[in-house]
Scaffold this motif. Structure first.
Motif, short mmCIF file in Angstrom:
data_model
loop_
_atom_site.label_atom_id
_atom_site.label_comp_id
_atom_site.label_asym_id
_atom_site.label_seq_id
_atom_site.Cartn_x
_atom_site.Cartn_y
_atom_site.Cartn_z
N ALA A 86 -6.40 -35.22 -2.55
CA ALA A 86 -5.60 -34.38 -3.43
C ALA A 86 -5.50 -34.99 -4.82
CB ALA A 86 -4.21 -34.19 -2.85
N ALA A 87 -5.63 -34.15 -5.84
CA ALA A 87 -5.57 -34.62 -7.22
C ALA A 87 -4.63 -33.73 -8.03
CB ALA A 87 -6.96 -34.59 -7.85
N SER A 88 -3.91 -34.35 -8.95
CA SER A 88 -3.07 -33.58 -9.86
C SER A 88 -3.93 -32.87 -10.90
CB SER A 88 -2.07 -34.50 -10.56
OG SER A 88 -1.21 -35.11 -9.63
N SER A 89 -4.98 -33.53 -11.34
CA SER A 89 -5.88 -32.96 -12.33
C SER A 89 -7.31 -33.36 -11.97
CB SER A 89 -5.53 -33.45 -13.74
OG SER A 89 -6.58 -33.14 -14.64
N ALA A 90 -8.14 -32.39 -11.68
CA ALA A 90 -9.53 -32.69 -11.34
C ALA A 90 -10.26 -33.30 -12.52
CB ALA A 90 -10.24 -31.41 -10.88
N ASN A 91 -10.03 -32.77 -13.73
CA ASN A 91 -10.72 -33.29 -14.91
C ASN A 91 -10.37 -34.75 -15.15
OD1 ASN A 91 -11.94 -30.85 -15.41
ND2 ASN A 91 -10.50 -30.21 -17.00
N GLU A 92 -9.09 -35.09 -15.08
CA GLU A 92 -8.67 -36.45 -15.34
C GLU A 92 -9.18 -37.41 -14.26
OE1 GLU A 92 -4.47 -36.57 -15.93
OE2 GLU A 92 -4.53 -35.07 -17.55
N THR A 93 -9.19 -36.95 -13.01
CA THR A 93 -9.67 -37.80 -11.91
C THR A 93 -11.15 -38.09 -12.06
OG1 THR A 93 -7.99 -36.84 -10.45
CG2 THR A 93 -9.79 -38.01 -9.41
N VAL A 94 -11.94 -37.09 -12.40
CA VAL A 94 -13.37 -37.29 -12.62
C VAL A 94 -13.60 -38.26 -13.78
CG1 VAL A 94 -15.50 -36.18 -13.40
CG2 VAL A 94 -14.10 -35.10 -11.63
N ALA A 95 -12.83 -38.11 -14.84
CA ALA A 95 -12.98 -39.00 -15.99
C ALA A 95 -12.66 -40.45 -15.61
CB ALA A 95 -12.07 -38.54 -17.14
N ARG A 96 -11.60 -40.65 -14.82
CA ARG A 96 -11.25 -42.01 -14.41
C ARG A 96 -12.35 -42.62 -13.53
NH1 ARG A 96 -6.01 -39.74 -13.93
NH2 ARG A 96 -6.31 -39.39 -11.69
N PHE A 111 -13.05 -23.17 -7.15
CA PHE A 111 -13.14 -22.56 -5.84
C PHE A 111 -11.75 -22.00 -5.54
CE2 PHE A 111 -16.62 -25.70 -5.10
CZ PHE A 111 -17.62 -24.80 -4.76
N PRO A 112 -11.51 -20.72 -5.87
CA PRO A 112 -10.15 -20.20 -5.66
C PRO A 112 -9.66 -20.52 -4.26
CG PRO A 112 -11.56 -18.58 -6.74
CD PRO A 112 -12.45 -19.71 -6.33
N PRO A 113 -8.43 -21.09 -4.14
CA PRO A 113 -7.39 -21.20 -5.17
C PRO A 113 -7.26 -22.57 -5.83
CG PRO A 113 -6.44 -21.55 -3.02
CD PRO A 113 -7.92 -21.41 -2.81
N GLY A 114 -8.38 -23.16 -6.24
CA GLY A 114 -8.28 -24.47 -6.86
C GLY A 114 -9.58 -24.89 -7.50
N ARG A 115 -9.70 -26.20 -7.74
CA ARG A 115 -10.90 -26.77 -8.35
C ARG A 115 -11.30 -28.02 -7.58
NH1 ARG A 115 -10.43 -28.59 -13.62
NH2 ARG A 115 -12.49 -27.79 -14.20
N ALA A 116 -12.60 -28.21 -7.46
CA ALA A 116 -13.10 -29.32 -6.65
C ALA A 116 -14.20 -30.06 -7.39
CB ALA A 116 -13.62 -28.82 -5.31
N ALA A 117 -14.43 -31.30 -6.96
CA ALA A 117 -15.55 -32.08 -7.47
C ALA A 117 -16.03 -33.00 -6.36
CB ALA A 117 -15.14 -32.89 -8.70
N LEU A 118 -17.32 -33.28 -6.37
CA LEU A 118 -17.91 -34.26 -5.46
C LEU A 118 -18.28 -35.49 -6.27
CD1 LEU A 118 -20.32 -32.21 -3.16
CD2 LEU A 118 -18.28 -33.47 -2.46
N LEU A 119 -17.78 -36.65 -5.83
CA LEU A 119 -17.98 -37.90 -6.55
C LEU A 119 -18.57 -38.94 -5.62
CD1 LEU A 119 -14.45 -38.04 -8.23
CD2 LEU A 119 -16.50 -36.89 -9.09
N ALA A 120 -18.96 -40.06 -6.19
CA ALA A 120 -19.37 -41.23 -5.41
C ALA A 120 -18.76 -42.45 -6.07
CB ALA A 120 -20.88 -41.35 -5.34
N ASP A 121 -18.30 -43.40 -5.26
CA ASP A 121 -17.72 -44.61 -5.82
C ASP A 121 -18.82 -45.56 -6.30
OD1 ASP A 121 -18.70 -46.03 -3.60
OD2 ASP A 121 -16.77 -46.00 -2.55
N ARG A 122 -18.44 -46.74 -6.73
CA ARG A 122 -19.41 -47.66 -7.33
C ARG A 122 -20.51 -48.07 -6.35
NH1 ARG A 122 -14.68 -50.05 -10.51
NH2 ARG A 122 -14.07 -51.15 -8.61
N ASP A 123 -20.22 -48.03 -5.05
CA ASP A 123 -21.21 -48.41 -4.04
C ASP A 123 -21.94 -47.22 -3.45
OD1 ASP A 123 -21.02 -51.21 -4.12
OD2 ASP A 123 -19.17 -51.14 -2.97
#
Length: 267
Positions: A86-96, A111-123
């Motif tokens: 869960a994220a308060s802000s998808a844009n800010e989380t992706v930026a961090r 993706f109604p009713p929200g916004r999603a992103a797929l990320l990968a950590d440093r490893d």
């Protein structure tokens, strides 16, 4: 690099449990085969929702517990179970994440009713984030099926720092997750419940997806052996455990890994 800060404005429902796992999703090559397999192994029922025929929802006693999509439909090219936090802000989380060496595979996209992103950590361990209304109430979702998610990685301490800075763990906000180091692993709690663990292991940097750093989804079941036998009968495999054990790691016919546990009690 800026430290984590919670938004001052009112945020969507994901804000109430930000940083905690709030959904799990499977990408697969064959939606129908996946539905049949997980119905046999975990007893899930399936239905479509607001996202159309290419994303199917699994439910237990009417409570949505997981989703499944066709590989490539949301940017993934391989089959895998992915936890969403869960994220308060998808844009800010992706930026961090990007500031701290993570990579972005997809999004943020709506993706109604929200916004999603797929990320990968440093490893390279893949995870998702979700900003918006939760598919089911967080406590209700937790009681219905998922037990917790576990990250198998090279350096638990380093990984914990990355996720804490990206997802706001131990940020001091009332809703923030608590992080502790217990028995040589990092333990994440939300609302007092264990929701994730981070393990360090002898994980090599070979390209084999079976041994690279990864998040693994664990589901609570009453009979591990029965789930394992059902998995074999429907084209899956037992990768470890079962045969009298309280936990087993299984794979579905397309190779997506997941674990089943009988010693975790729902809240």
């Amino acid at each position: 690099m800026s430290s984590y800060q919670t938004p001052a404005s009112e945020s969507p429902a994901s804000r109430s449990v930000f940083g905690a796992p709030c959904w799990v999703s499977l990408s697969t090559y064959d939606l129908r085969a996946a539905e049949d397999f997980y119905h046999a192994v975990l007893g899930w029922e399936w239905h479509t929702g607001e996202m159309g025929d290419q994303y199917r929802f699994a439910s237990v006693h009417g409570v949505p517990v997981a989703g499944v999509s066709a590989a490539k439909s949301i940017g993934q090219t391989s089959v895998a179970w992915t936890p969403f936090f869960a994220a308060s802000s998808a844009n800010e989380t992706v930026a961090r994440s990007q500031e701290r060496g993570g990579t972005t595979a997809v999004g943020p996209i709506s993706f109604p009713p929200g916004r999603a992103a797929l990320l990968a950590d440093r490893d390279g361990a893949v995870f998702g984030i979700w900003e918006g209304a939760l598919v089911a109430g967080w406590e209700e979702w937790r009681r219905a099926a998922p037990a917790f998610v576990a990250l198998h990685t090279r350096n638990a301490f380093d990984a914990a720092i990355f996720y804490a800075e990206v997802l706001g763990w131990a940020s001091g906000a009332p809703e923030a997750c608590d992080v502790q180091y217990e028995d040589e692993e990092v333990v994440l709690r939300s609302k007092g419940e264990i929701v994730a663990r981070i393990h360090s292991g002898a994980v090599e940097s070979a390209p084999d997806p079976a041994i690279r750093p990864r998040w693994q989804v664990h589901f609570s079941v009453t009979d591990v052996e029965a789930c394992a036998q059902a998995a074999i009968a429907h084209g899956g495999k037992i990768l470890s455990g079962a045969d009298g054990s309280s936990e087993a790691v299984l794979s579905d016919p397309d190779g997506a890994r997941f674990a089943v546990n009988s010693d975790w009690q729902a809240p």
